[in-house]
Design a protein around this motif. Structure first.
Motif, short mmCIF file in Angstrom:
data_model
loop_
_atom_site.label_atom_id
_atom_site.label_comp_id
_atom_site.label_asym_id
_atom_site.label_seq_id
_atom_site.Cartn_x
_atom_site.Cartn_y
_atom_site.Cartn_z
N ASN B 412 -9.95 -1.20 -2.07
CA ASN B 412 -8.84 -2.10 -2.69
C ASN B 412 -8.42 -1.29 -4.03
N SER B 413 -8.57 -0.06 -4.39
CA SER B 413 -8.17 0.50 -5.43
C SER B 413 -6.85 1.10 -5.20
N TYR B 414 -6.41 1.93 -6.23
CA TYR B 414 -4.97 2.51 -6.08
C TYR B 414 -4.93 3.73 -5.00
N PHE B 415 -6.23 4.24 -5.23
CA PHE B 415 -6.33 5.22 -4.17
C PHE B 415 -5.88 4.83 -2.42
N LEU B 416 -6.45 3.56 -2.24
CA LEU B 416 -5.98 2.82 -0.92
C LEU B 416 -4.76 2.71 -0.85
N ILE B 417 -3.97 2.21 -1.76
CA ILE B 417 -2.53 1.93 -2.09
C ILE B 417 -1.75 3.29 -1.76
N VAL B 466 6.13 11.92 -6.51
CA VAL B 466 6.07 11.65 -7.78
C VAL B 466 5.61 10.20 -8.09
N CYS B 467 5.89 9.52 -7.06
CA CYS B 467 5.46 8.01 -7.05
C CYS B 467 3.94 7.66 -6.62
N PHE B 468 3.50 8.53 -5.64
CA PHE B 468 2.30 7.94 -5.20
C PHE B 468 1.02 8.95 -5.47
N MET B 469 1.50 10.31 -5.76
CA MET B 469 0.40 11.26 -6.29
C MET B 469 -0.51 10.71 -7.14
N PRO B 470 0.33 10.20 -8.41
CA PRO B 470 -0.43 9.47 -9.69
C PRO B 470 -1.42 8.22 -9.28
N GLN B 471 -0.98 7.66 -8.05
CA GLN B 471 -1.67 6.59 -7.56
C GLN B 471 -3.06 6.78 -7.28
N TYR B 472 -3.16 8.08 -6.46
CA TYR B 472 -4.55 8.55 -6.00
C TYR B 472 -5.47 8.59 -7.43
N ALA B 473 -4.74 9.25 -8.36
CA ALA B 473 -5.58 9.39 -9.45
C ALA B 473 -6.01 8.00 -10.38
N GLY B 475 -6.40 5.27 -8.90
CA GLY B 475 -7.59 4.76 -8.13
C GLY B 475 -8.71 5.17 -8.61
N PHE B 476 -8.89 6.72 -8.69
CA PHE B 476 -10.19 7.04 -9.36
C PHE B 476 -10.36 6.68 -10.48
#
Lengths: 206, 656
Positions: B412-417, B466-473, B475-476
């Motif tokens: 349930n973190s932004y990594f999953l998103i 641009v939108c989703f690569m930052p979201q992996y980070a 999440g971490f």
């Protein structure tokens, strides 16, 4: 597919007849696949019931309230109706419309008495204080048994529609297909009931 | 009297938010405009005869497409609103309640009312043409499916202005979705919107299975069937096995809410985790239901634009069918944290990793198809090429998530998103867009403009990363999903801002695509040959747009890419012209019943939503009566005379 190929070799007059019959067969296959989905539907309800099997929440249990004689009676009624719907198919294969309609009426009456018994059972249970809101167990019970009962009830209306159509039109490829799918449906509900009777009632009172 | 009317309105309509008042006004104005235009140009009859009563799979496909693009717009606006709210810390753009509603509707709409209808649109537009069939197996049922979807989607979207949106997450987990925590009709809208359209989806699954099994042109053995049709077959098998579970699950949730049952409640012996298990037994196959047809599209596109036979056809078939089976054994990976035994977790972790194998096979097949091919970079191919790296990364992060011990960190973190957006946008959306660009000329008779399409393509692609690569980070860094705001001291502000910029870039890409469609209606390159891409499969052998009966003569198939074979044989002079013999064509008649029945479903659904039993009863009786009426209809088909076929073909430039 092969029939499509055959179609091309035949002349026009044949073609029309063929087109219809082939399409009726498609519908029977489609109905089998529908039954697969209905199987999954009941499977999910059975699984839910299994999970809720002991969720009485301090309320009444199945063993306390189930009255087996009535259920056994309705089981035999439904099994018999499956048999009579089979006889209807045999009559259809012999081309006897009147006999076919007669057996369908017998089947429908048996189905109707099954529904009557189920409704009286539900009323009885509610009077005993087991409603859908009593506990997880009773929620699962009413949903599973009720869904089956709903299927049977819909089947009764369907049977009525087909009886009327048979009286008006006799046996045609279309009405034949309709009787076939109806009887598939009816046997299917019978099989579901056998599982239901075993899992809910027999195992419930053990 | 007036007082009580006002009181009724105050709870019936959603009040108090300027954004929603704006939406109400624009909805009302749009409806007035539509009614005005239809009346002024006397188009009501046309609308009824040509569209509302049609059973033609191509028209139904077009209606699915239009509806899904509208839903993409609505879901996209939801996404943009969320990203604006998260662009800076402590923003008060949306209140927490409103934010909850928006992430809920975004998820539900994108999966169930955008991806599903876009997929069904492609099924309808392509499968019968690819198989050499005149229509689907059950054209009437096909129309029923569409209208059930449409009215389900309308019911769901209505919640936005009437009664209040659902706000318990896109899968409405109990206990949050129960009466105690979500009073009011919002969750009921969720249940009944999905329930009604779900029945339609189930029927489509049955319809296309029978179509594929029984309606193929003579000579087209299953192992000679085009790959897209195989992927549709796989998807439909998953539909018929998974959708009944959804039907039951949300029906049980409704019983909890309406009848006070105790399936998923915290008291009375209920078990909320059972809901999670059930909903994901549908939910996991569901993501494969939408992505497998995209794989089919890529397979067609790659072969066409690399001008080579698809590499590893048999392994591709095995892979799509294998995925259909495996998809049913991975559901618990959505809640490794539920606290079950290690062996259960290990089972689901391993099955999840196994999915990577058939998927990997496909990726290599596409790459090998391109290898040494003469690739032409048209729009469908661009999206396909963009898909491969995107999906590989998305797949790899999926394998990371399947590692159960590590999942306790990612859960349930932004990594999953970021992961599931990468597979759903990079896989499903890119795939469907490739498919739409590819088959557009077949449906409409013109190509979509390349230049505007390139703008759309690059904006979408750059915007996506641009939108989703930052979201992996993010999440971490500890950001979990469904946060509606965060503080300056978290250190998340810059990455969130970048992500929001990316969302706007994708939005701009969508705007370019809408512009592209509007522009191309007038200026797009016309397709006069019926074969604009030098295609390989049967749908390209007929004129564009295809006549309503599709094939004047049912083709005889010999090979997998049969149209390619015919073209090659014609080129080297070995083609044997067979005498053409036109015959009357058996076609289904139009019917208004699917539409009327779905209106009654809508009425019933609205009654169920508000728990007005009288209204639900009226609706259900109406549904029942329309079915009864249909049962008594025998005059449901007709024959198109040879003369008409010949005239139609001549007008399309084909002489028989």
């Amino acid at each position: 597919m092969q029939q499509v190929a055959k179609n091309h070799e035949h002349g026009h007059a044949h073609d029309h007849e063929h087109g219809h019959e082939e399409h009726e067969q498609l519908k029977v296959l489609g109905f089998w696949i529908f039954l697969v989905t209905d199987c999954i539907l009941f499977g999910t309800l059975f699984a839910t019931y299994a999970v809720m099997n002991h969720s009485f929440a301090g309320g009444p249990t199945g063993a306390e309230l189930f009255a087996l004689p009535g259920v056994i009676a309705s089981t035999f009624i439904l099994l018999t109706s499956s048999f009579t719907s089979g006889l209807a198919i045999l009559a259809m294969n012999k081309g006897k419309v009147k006999e076919l309609i007669g057996w369908l009426i017998v089947t429908a009456l048996l189905g109707l008495s099954f529904i009557y018994l189920e409704v009286t059972e539900f009323i009885h249970l509610v009077h005993e204080g087991a409603t859908i809101a009593t506990s997880g167990f009773w929620s699962a019970f009413y949903t599973l048994v009720g869904t089956h009962g709903l299927h049977v009830s819909i089947g009764l209306f369907w049977m009525l529609a087909i009886i009327i159509q048979l009286r008006r039109r006799g046996l045609t490829p279309v009405t034949r297909r309709k009787v076939t799918t109806l009887s598939l449906y009816w046997h299917f509900l019978d099989v579901v009931w056998i599982f239901l009777f075993t899992v809910v009632y027999l195992m419930g009172v053990m | 009297m007036w007082e009580s009317f006002l009181e009724f309105c105050s709870w019936f309509f959603v009040t108090g938010d300027p954004l929603i008042y704006g939406a109400m006004v624009s909805i009302a104005l749009t409806m007035v405009a539509i009614v005005f235009v239809l009346t002024k140009y006397k188009k009501w009859g046309w609308l009824w005869r040509e569209w509302l009563t049609t059973v033609d799979h191509k028209k139904i496909g077009i209606m699915y497409l239009i509806a899904s693009l509208l839903m993409l717009f609505r879901g996209g606006v939801d996404a943009i609103l969320m990203r604006v709210q998260l662009a800076f810390p402590n923003l008060e753009f949306l209140h927490s309640d409103h934010y909850n509603a928006i992430f809920t509707t975004h998820g539900t709409i994108m999966i169930l009312f955008m991806a599903m209808p876009m997929m069904f649109g492609l099924f309808n537009m392509v499968v019968p043409l690819q198989l050499g069939a005149r229509d689907v197996a059950f054209p009437f049922l096909n129309a029923v499916s569409f209208w059930l979807f449409m009215f389900g989607a309308m019911l769901f979207n209505l919640s936005f202005v009437i009664g209040g949106s659902p706000d318990a997450g896109w899968l409405s987990y109990p206990p949050l979705s129960q009466n105690e925590f979500s009073p009011g009709p919002g969750q009921n809208f969720w249940i009944w919107g999905i329930q009604i359209s779900g029945i339609g989806s189930l029927a489509t699954g049955i319809n296309f299975i029978v179509t594929i099994l029984k309606m193929r042109a003579p000579g087209m053995k299953l192992m000679k069937m085009p790959m897209f049709s195989w992927s549709v077959f796989s998807s439909c098998i998953m539909i018929i096995l998974a959708f009944p579970i959804l039907t039951v699950t949300i029906a049980l949730l409704y019983l909890d809410r309406f009848a006070g049952a105790h399936f998923f409640t915290m008291d009375g012996g209920g078990n909320p985790m059972m809901y999670l298990n059930l909903i994901w037994m549908w939910g996991h196959p569901e993501v494969y239901i939408v992505v497998v047809p995209a794989f089919g599209i890529f397979s067609e596109v790659v072969a066409t634009f690399a001008k080579k036979k698809l590499f590893g056809y048999k392994s591709m078939v095995a892979a799509v069918m294998g995925i259909a089976i495996l998809s049913f054994f991975t559901w618990a990976h959505h809640f490794f944290t539920m606290g079950t035994s290690a062996s259960v977790i290990a089972f689901f972790a391993i099955t999840t990793m196994l999915i990577a194998i058939p998927t990997g096979v496909k990726v290599f097949n596409w790459l090998f198809t391109m290898y040494r091919g003469k690739i032409s970079f048209k729009q469908p191919m661009m999206w396909t090429i963009a898909f491969i790296p995107c999906f590989v990364v998305g797949g790899a992060t999926g394998v990371m998530l399947s590692v159960a011990p590590a999942d306790y960190q990612y859960h349930n973190s932004y990594f999953l998103i970021a992961h599931f957006h990468q597979v759903l946008i990079g896989g499903v959306v890119f795939g469907y867009l490739a498919g739409i660009y590819y088959w557009w000329p077949k449906l409409f008779g013109f190509k979509l403009d390349e230049k505007l399409g390139a703008w759309g393509f690059w904006l979408w692609n750059i915007g996506f990363y641009v939108c989703f690569m930052p979201q992996y980070a993010l999440g971490f860094m500890g950001m979990t999903r469904r946060y509606y705001t965060y503080g300056w001291d978290y250190g998340w502000e810059s990455l969130n801002l970048v992500s929001t910029v990316g969302a706007f870039l994708m939005g701009a890409g969508f705007v370019f695509q809408v512009w592209q469609i509007l522009y191309s209606i007038k200026h797009g390159e016309r397709d006069t040959t019926g074969d604009p891409w030098n295609g390989r499969t049967l749908e390209w052998s007929i004129p564009s747009p295809a006549p309503f009966y599709n094939f004047a003569v049912v083709p005889q198939v010999k090979e997998t890419d049969d149209f390619w074979r015919v073209k090659e044989e014609k080129a080297n002079g070995t083609y044997k012209e067979e005498p053409v013999h036109l015959e009357p064509i058996h076609m289904p008649k139009n019917s208004g019943l699917p539409f009327i029945m779905s209106v009654f479903w809508f009425i019933a659904g609205f009654g169920f939503v508000w728990e007005w039993v009288w209204m639900a009863a009226i609706g259900m009786i109406g549904v029942f009566l329309t079915m009864w009426a249909r049962s008594f209809q025998y005059d449901t088909d007709y024959y198109v005379p040879v003369d008409e076929v010949r005239r139609t073909e001549a007008s399309l430039g084909r002489v028989y």
